[in-house]
Design an enzyme around this catalytic site. Structure first.
Site, mmCIF file in Angstrom:
data_model
loop_
_atom_site.group_PDB
_atom_site.id
_atom_site.type_symbol
_atom_site.label_atom_id
_atom_site.label_comp_id
_atom_site.label_asym_id
_atom_site.label_seq_id
_atom_site.Cartn_x
_atom_site.Cartn_y
_atom_site.Cartn_z
ATOM 1 N N ASP A 36 0.814 -1.208 0.000
ATOM 2 C CA ASP A 36 0.000 0.000 0.000
ATOM 3 C C ASP A 36 0.850 1.261 0.000
ATOM 4 O OD1 ASP A 36 -2.433 -1.194 -0.154
ATOM 5 O OD2 ASP A 36 -2.978 -0.939 1.949
ATOM 6 N N LYS A 57 -3.868 3.041 -2.619
ATOM 7 C CA LYS A 57 -4.928 3.981 -2.987
ATOM 8 C C LYS A 57 -4.843 5.188 -2.065
ATOM 9 C CE LYS A 57 -8.101 0.301 -4.403
ATOM 10 N NZ LYS A 57 -7.114 -0.752 -4.206
ATOM 11 N N MET A 169 -9.212 8.306 8.072
ATOM 12 C CA MET A 169 -9.465 8.776 6.711
ATOM 13 C C MET A 169 -10.490 9.908 6.698
ATOM 14 S SD MET A 169 -9.627 5.044 4.792
ATOM 15 C CE MET A 169 -10.973 4.493 5.848
#
Length: 256
Positions: A36, A57, A169
């Site tokens: 990641d 991502k 997030m």
């Protein structure tokens, strides 16, 4: 041909020293590592002779599609390769690990899950904030901070000021999240904290009031978590306990 295997591995909050023993072993043994964006790329490449590719991502940036990642893992495993899907934090905590495990299982690929230190707990902890504390908070709620119906549902299910809230997030929508909490009855002077890049060279921490969260400017491009709750006062107590250079060498809590 040997049987292929995919290991879904948690890499912890950032510092490769926080990888588990099994995580490091799987990376060392891997023929292919798909890691990641939040994983230390240099540490990965130093730990293995296998091929390494970043498939992470990040919000607002071009990234590899999930279907493509699944196909890469399945194809390599069918070739008999040992594949490591290396994820920040823990594979099953907002990491799409369960989705990948299901896709692999449906394709008949053996799957192993190697838990990692979840950032939801580690990030606050590493800056001196316990998510629970006797007499202060007996529970904590971890939510994904993308604004929308799911966030509204999660926040509305929590009694105001009752638990430690950890938002992952969610820094881009921090102002909206704070406003929603205040509208739901959370106290304006409830302690809040933002911890970014914890355990990396980009580490940055802010503490203050919930009412001020929307005006804070975290470093751009550095991932972080938002914490809301009385437990943040423990960080202040830990910082106050650092009274000498000798003690400061042993306790890094309280630095911003």
């Amino acid at each position: 041909m040997r049987s292929g295997l995919v290991s879904l591995v948690g890499a912890g909050p950032g510092d490769p020293d926080l990888w588990t023993v099994r995580a490091r072993r799987r990376v060392e043994e891997a023929d292919l590592v798909l890691y990641d964006a939040l994983v230390d790329a240099e540490a990965v490449r130093a730990a293995t002779r296998g091929q390494c590719f970043c498939v992470g991502k990040r919000a607002g940036r071009a990234s590899v599609k999930q279907d493509t990642i699944n196909r890469l893992m399945i194809r390599a495993a069918r070739q008999g390769k040992r594949v490591v899907r290396l994820k920040g934090g823990d594979p099953f905590v907002f990491g799409r690990g369960a989705e990948e495990a299901l896709a692999l299982s449906m394709a008949g690929i053996p799957v192993e899950v190697v838990p990692g230190v979840t950032t939801a707990v580690a990030a606050p902890e590493l800056v001196g904030i316990p998510v629970t504390h006797r007499g202060v908070a007996s529970g904590f709620l971890v939510i994904a901070g993308q604004t929308g119906d799911s966030l509204e549902t999660s926040l509305s299910a929590v009694r105001p000021n009752s638990v430690t809230l950890v938002v992952m997030m969610g820094l881009a929508g921090r102002g909206e999240i704070a406003a929603r909490l205040l509208a739901d009855g959370w106290a304006s002077d409830m302690p809040a904290a933002i911890a970014c890049g914890v355990s990396t060279r980009d580490e940055w921490t802010w503490t203050g009031r919930l009412a001020d969260v929307g005006s804070v400017e975290p470093p751009e491009g550095v991932p972080g978590v938002l914490v809301v709750g009385e437990v943040i006062r423990v960080r202040d107590a830990l910082a106050a306990a650092v009274v000498s250079p000798e003690a400061e060498d042993k306790v890094n809590y309280g630095r911003s």
